[in-house]
Design an enzyme around this catalytic site. Structure first.
Site: not given
Ligand code: PSU
Ligand code: MN
Length: 310
Positions: A30, A112, A144, A146, A148, A165
């Site tokens: 990615e 992702v 919130d 994701s 993903d 995390k």
């Molecule tokens: N976790 C990490 N590093 C990252 C991400 C997540 O340790 O760079 C990135 C990935 O691309 C993941 C995105 O898909 O953050 C998720 O963001 P959001 O929670 O806004 O969907």
């Molecule tokens: Mn989000």
């Protein structure tokens, strides 16, 4: 094999095209991690190392991003550098953002979710990254979650990561995945890894010790007409693991600063990652890099076995 309606938007790198045509193993990587997850120049160096590790395993890497509105399956070294230098000036693109970035001929760093969407267009089945998004700790207030996780429920791909995390709510993330039929596999571990350390204190669904068995499980899932992803969790190498007693304090500091500054939505993950790296004086960044490389190595082995099953 690539759908005719999609083809006009896709640029498949010649090496990747060759691998698709010959049924050779390919691994997707990615680009949000490059533009929003790590600072320059470590981001570019890590992306290059990740590609090299795949090649060392005989697997063709396909780093995915959007450049000038083109969906790129496989970036060149120069393209990785170009996006890596621009860093967070490049839009972070998840499922909802994708058509807008394409219609505006803009650049996009794919999360992702968006990486899975584009990789699936080229029929790629394995993808390695660092951590995925999940259910945020304050999800009952903020909603919130994701995209993903939704993507894993509908796009047929094995995603190799080091878990989620503890900035996220790990048990809620696992519940969400269960509801949506996403199997969480622990590679040589019964415990869900927590990104910076090897154990979140929560169990994975299935422990698998042999990469061949992971490939076989993927094959069977899709043979059974079950759409959707599998999440392969691979613990960070012990040497780079940061004990939860140490990292959780730092994560909490970063979370409270995030709330104070009213940072929400897609900005949260990049903010937290850079804040944690700042407080740990780069130690968390080094851990992040090492776990990504370790995941690319595992993902490459899975991709190789999976290609042999076809
Ligand atoms: N976790 C990490 N590093 C990252 C991400 C997540 O340790 O760079 C990135 C990935 O691309 C993941 C995105 O898909 O953050 C998720 O963001 P959001 O929670 O806004 O969907
Ligand atoms: Mn989000």
């Amino acid at each position: 094999m690539v759908n005719e309606i999609i083809t006009p938007y896709l640029d498949i790198n010649p090496d990747v095209k060759k691998a698709i045509d010959s049924g050779s193993p390919i691994i997707a990587l990615e680009s949000t991690i490059i533009c929003h997850g790590m600072p320059y120049p470590k981001n570019v160096q890590t992306a290059a190392k990740a590609e090299q590790i795949a090649r060392d395993h005989g697997v063709i890497p396909a780093t995915i991003a959007i450049i000038d509105g083109r969906l790129k399956v496989g970036l060149t070294e120069d393209e990785i550098k170009y996006l890596g230098k621009l860093g967070n000036k490049v839009q972070k693109v998840s499922r909802r953002d994708l058509p807008f970035i394409v219609s505006q001929n803009d650049n996009g760093a794919t999360t992702v979710a968006a990486t899975m969407i584009i990789a699936a267009m080229a029929n790629i089945k394995v993808f390695a990254t660092g951590g995925i998004g999940g259910v945020h700790r304050d999800a009952n207030e903020s909603f919130d979650v994701s995209a993903d996780l939704q993507e894993l429920s509908q796009t047929s791909m094995a995603v190799v990561c080091s878990g989620v995390k503890s900035v996220l709510d790990i048990p809620k993330t696992l519940e969400y995945l269960e509801t949506h039929g996403v199997s969480v596999i622990g590679y040589k571990t019964k415990n869900m890894p927590a990104f910076y350390n090897t154990d979140s204190g929560y169990a994975v669904d299935y422990m698998i010790n042999d990469t061949k068995d992971i490939a076989k499980t993927m094959k069977i899932k899709w043979n059974l007409q079950q759409k959707g992803g599998l999440l392969i969790t691979n613990p960070i190498p012990k040497k780079y693991s940061i004990p939860s007693s140490e990292i959780n304090k730092i994560i909490n500091t970063a979370l409270s600063e995030m709330r104070e500054r009213n940072i929400t939505g897609k900005e949260t993950t990049p903010f937290l990652l850079s804040k944690i790296a700042e407080i740990t004086e780069g130690k968390s960044l080094e851990s992040n890099i090492q776990l990504v490389l370790n995941n690319v190595s595992l993902g490459s082995k899975i991709a190789s076995y999976f290609s042999e099953l076809n």
